[in-house]
Design a protein around this motif. Structure first.
Motif, PDB file in Angstrom:
ATOM      1  N   HIS A 236       0.834  -1.194   0.000  1.00 33.97           N
ATOM      2  CA  HIS A 236       0.000   0.000   0.000  1.00 33.97           C
ATOM      3  C   HIS A 236       0.872   1.249   0.000  1.00 33.97           C
ATOM      4  O   HIS A 236       1.836   1.336   0.784  1.00 33.97           O
ATOM      5  CB  HIS A 236      -0.902   0.031   1.236  1.00 33.97           C
ATOM      6  N   LEU A 281       6.017   6.669   4.586  1.00 34.47           N
ATOM      7  CA  LEU A 281       5.985   5.229   4.849  1.00 34.47           C
ATOM      8  C   LEU A 281       4.954   4.537   3.962  1.00 34.47           C
ATOM      9  O   LEU A 281       3.842   5.043   3.763  1.00 34.47           O
ATOM     10  CB  LEU A 281       5.658   4.967   6.324  1.00 34.47           C
ATOM     11  N   TYR A 282       5.351   3.373   3.441  1.00 35.90           N
ATOM     12  CA  TYR A 282       4.445   2.453   2.766  1.00 35.90           C
ATOM     13  C   TYR A 282       4.052   1.358   3.759  1.00 35.90           C
ATOM     14  O   TYR A 282       4.486   1.368   4.921  1.00 35.90           O
ATOM     15  CB  TYR A 282       5.126   1.842   1.539  1.00 35.90           C
ATOM     16  N   LYS A 283       3.261   0.386   3.306  1.00 35.83           N
ATOM     17  CA  LYS A 283       2.828  -0.689   4.197  1.00 35.83           C
ATOM     18  C   LYS A 283       2.652  -1.979   3.407  1.00 35.83           C
ATOM     19  O   LYS A 283       2.020  -1.990   2.347  1.00 35.83           O
ATOM     20  CB  LYS A 283       1.515  -0.312   4.891  1.00 35.83           C
ATOM     21  N   VAL A 285       0.904  -5.564   3.621  1.00 35.96           N
ATOM     22  CA  VAL A 285      -0.165  -6.262   4.328  1.00 35.96           C
ATOM     23  C   VAL A 285      -0.161  -7.717   3.864  1.00 35.96           C
ATOM     24  O   VAL A 285      -0.481  -8.011   2.709  1.00 35.96           O
ATOM     25  CB  VAL A 285      -1.533  -5.613   4.071  1.00 35.96           C
ATOM     26  N   GLU A 299       0.698  -6.584   9.317  1.00 34.46           N
ATOM     27  CA  GLU A 299       1.048  -5.359   8.611  1.00 34.46           C
ATOM     28  C   GLU A 299       2.475  -4.928   8.961  1.00 34.46           C
ATOM     29  O   GLU A 299       2.862  -4.922  10.129  1.00 34.46           O
ATOM     30  CB  GLU A 299       0.075  -4.237   8.951  1.00 34.46           C
ATOM     31  N   THR A 300       3.236  -4.564   7.932  1.00 37.24           N
ATOM     32  CA  THR A 300       4.609  -4.100   8.115  1.00 37.24           C
ATOM     33  C   THR A 300       4.783  -2.746   7.434  1.00 37.24           C
ATOM     34  O   THR A 300       4.947  -2.672   6.217  1.00 37.24           O
ATOM     35  CB  THR A 300       5.621  -5.096   7.503  1.00 37.24           C
ATOM     36  N   PRO A 301       4.734  -1.646   8.185  1.00 34.88           N
ATOM     37  CA  PRO A 301       5.082  -0.355   7.578  1.00 34.88           C
ATOM     38  C   PRO A 301       6.564  -0.343   7.201  1.00 34.88           C
ATOM     39  O   PRO A 301       7.386  -0.965   7.853  1.00 34.88           O
ATOM     40  CB  PRO A 301       4.781   0.653   8.696  1.00 34.88           C
ATOM     41  N   GLU A 373       9.920   3.672  15.755  1.00 38.02           N
ATOM     42  CA  GLU A 373       8.713   4.070  15.034  1.00 38.02           C
ATOM     43  C   GLU A 373       8.622   5.588  14.956  1.00 38.02           C
ATOM     44  O   GLU A 373       8.255   6.156  13.922  1.00 38.02           O
ATOM     45  CB  GLU A 373       7.474   3.494  15.723  1.00 38.02           C
TER      46      GLU A 373
END
Length: 613
Positions: A236, A281-283, A285, A299-301, A373
């Motif tokens: 994403h 940041l992207y993500k 999923v 989910e991994t940003p 983060e």
């Protein structure tokens, strides 16, 4: 000709980001549970604990009467309330809490995820020992499935902060308060699920024009039967649009087995690059399917960026030279000690950003997962450091004033494994953060007995090799490398104090990782003390061949760090740590810290805002 040494992120790994455990839907507020239909449930477990200082025989048992204990919430420290204490308690402390397990959880995996407990934690459920973790600065997960029952359950945690000759760190000028001083999470999943911090995201190739994503996902089958596992991962963009989809065909996963499934995307055109100015940041999923049925979603940003660290030209981010301006940051704060909230960490990072900085050294231990983060989201480069830490003026074993590396042969193997364990955990937890640009093996480990320095050097080489194996995408740094012939054992040298003057052109990628460790009476004159920066070759305009202090086109190295931005308060009541501005052409001004433990900026902070921004 100076020997040139570069650090280039490997072509297979220019993309890095956060690997935080998430649920199917957006994260809930602390303490808020999500509907039972969601495959992964993660809820904050910080509220409604009871605490007792000292050891308490029998406190692990389910029927133990803890009504007289102190009600507390987490994060919590043995030393709360804390402010400039000259001493701190060492010993045991107990925490107890009730957990109600609904019948709907039957057949699911239940775990407690601790982000940190200092420094030896034993966990009991209904009187049954379910896990133990040694090491105060890294998180861990405990599977409690076999010990819980439907209805009310007792959770008990016995923690001690006793000095241990086999447990890192053995030394350090800090307050080593005990307690469950970071967040705890209750996590329930299907027996087939993504493992704790079980994703690793990289890119095979990245440029301003395009990038591709590769993701390794660890899937565990804690069920009693073999299953066929497959994955679907959607990438994403910051607006939530899916820009790539990856699928992994089914493979058999036996009961009790762990498998790593690898996926790669096609080109993603013109990815938005992460930097301190653009912390985008992207993500990823990832959906796990067992026998065709969705059972987990994770989910991994992450962020797109690449960097290069050279010996003769300095540091480059996304192809552009960058003069690092930054500070060392410790975790403790007035009142809370080490038990600080996520919002307080965000404030620390934002205050460093507002001072005109773009770099933080996490001194001198792995920081809370939320700290990275925050550096990702706010936009600060981050040097993450392991807890192999030395202190000047060390003496015999028995306290945190000991040799950084053990002298007694009985303790060497255990100590080395402690450092390696915490290095493995630090890298696993933070390996996907785009803000992290180096793994540091140490801080001043040369403060070890002379007879063991050959072993210190050999051990540092071993740590560097382990770091490369765990994460080949980042350099392994030697922090506090100005003594002991250790600076060239890693990929990047961090020189503290007079290292800037001793090694003006060492022939390897490097930076001044700490400066201004001067103690002065207060009130009194503000004096920078050692004078290391003015004595460095090339410190003045037109002087020498090493104009590393100057801005613009003449900058050759990466830049200095600071000690210490928010600073620690151990034994500090008439003392203060002097600091130096870390900006090109900044005036040489010393004062008491950049920001005190109370988080009140002082005069130097305001100077930094004017000179560094």
């Amino acid at each position: 000709m100076n020997r040139l040494r570069k650090w280039l992120t490997p072509p297979a790994a220019a993309l890095l980001g956060m690997a935080t455990v998430m649920s199917v839907q957006a994260a809930s507020r602390p303490g808020e549970e999500r509907p039972a239909s969601i495959t992964r449930l993660r809820s904050n477990f910080n509220a409604d604990w009871r605490f007792q200082i000292g050891d308490a025989p029998g406190a692990k048992e389910a029927g133990y009467d803890d009504r007289a204990w102190q009600p507390v919430g987490l994060p919590h420290s043995f030393g709360i309330p804390y402010f400039q204490a000259s001493q701190f308690y060492t010993g045991y402390g107990w925490y107890r809490k009730r957990l109600t397990v609904p019948a709907a959880w039957r057949g699911r995996r239940i775990a407690l995820e601790f982000e940190g407990a200092f420094q030896d934690a034993e966990i009991f459920v209904n009187g049954i020992p379910v896990g133990r973790h040694r090491g105060g600065y890294t998180g861990f997960s405990v599977d409690i499935t076999s010990a819980v029952r439907t209805g009310e359950n007792s959770i008990a945690v016995r923690v001690n902060n006793l000095w241990d000759p086999t447990l890192a760190p053995r030394a350090g000028e800090h307050v080593f308060q005990g307690g469950i001083y970071r967040d705890v999470w209750l996590v329930t999943t299907d027996p087939v699920h993504v493992a704790w911090y079980g994703t690793r995201v990289t890119t095979p190739a990245l440029s301003e024009r395009s990038g591709t994503v590769a993701i390794d996902t660890e899937v565990r089958n804690d069920g009693g039967k073999a299953v066929t596992v497959s994955l679907r991962t959607d990438i994403h963009d910051p607006a939530g649009k899916i820009v790539a989809t990856m699928k992994e065909d089914g493979r058999r996963l036996e009961a009790g087995a762990l498998a790593t499934l690898s996926q790669s995307s096609g080109p993603i055109m013109a990815p938005a690059l992460w930097s301190p100015e653009t912390p985008i940041l992207y993500k990823a999923v990832t959906t796990v399917l067992a026998n065709g049925r969705p059972v987990d979603r994770y989910e991994t940003p992450f962020g797109f960026r690449w960097f290069e660290w050279t010996a003769d030209r300095g540091f480059f981010l996304n192809g552009k030279h960058r003069y690092l301006k930054g500070a060392n940051v410790h975790q403790d704060q007035a009142g809370w000690g080490d038990a600080v909230s996520n919002r307080a960490m965000e404030r620390d990072v934002q205050m460093m950003k507002d001072a005109g900085f773009d770099f933080i050294r996490g001194s001198h231990y792995p920081h809370d997962p939320h700290f990275a983060e925050a550096t990702d989201q706010i936009g600060m480069l981050f040097w993450s450091e392991a807890s192999f830490w030395g202190i000047g003026g060390f003496g015999p074993d028995g306290s945190w004033m000991s040799s950084a590396y053990p002298v007694d042969p009985r303790y060497k193997a255990g100590f080395e494994e402690s450092v390696k364990q915490q290095l493995r955990e630090m890298i696993r937890i933070s390996r996907n953060h785009p803000s992290v640009i180096a793994w540091s093996m140490s801080n001043e480990p040369f403060f070890s007995a002379g007879e063991v320095m050959p072993e210190v050097r050999y051990f540092l080489k071993d740590l560097v090799a382990l770091s490369h194996k765990l994460d080949p995408t980042r350099p392994a740094a030697i922090g506090g490398a100005q003594r002991g012939e250790i600076d060239k054992l890693g990929d990047v040298a961090g020189y503290n104090g007079d290292g800037a003057a001793l090694f003006p052109n060492p022939g390897i990628p490097n930076m001044v990782s700490e400066y201004g460790s001067t103690m002065l009476d207060r009130p009194g004159e503000f004096d920078p003390g050692w004078g290391d920066l003015p004595r460095t070759p090339g410190a003045a305009e037109g002087e020498g061949e090493y104009p590393w202090r100057l801005g613009g086109d003449r900058v050759k190295l990466s830049g200095p760090g600071l000690i210490t931005a928010p600073s620690w308060d151990a034994n500090s009541d008439p003392w203060g740590w002097s600091t130096m501005p870390a900006c090109p052409n900044a005036a040489i001004i010393g004062t008491v810290r950049l920001i005190a433990a109370s988080r009140r900026p002082n005069g130097l902070y305001k100077v930094s805002q004017r000179r560094c921004a």
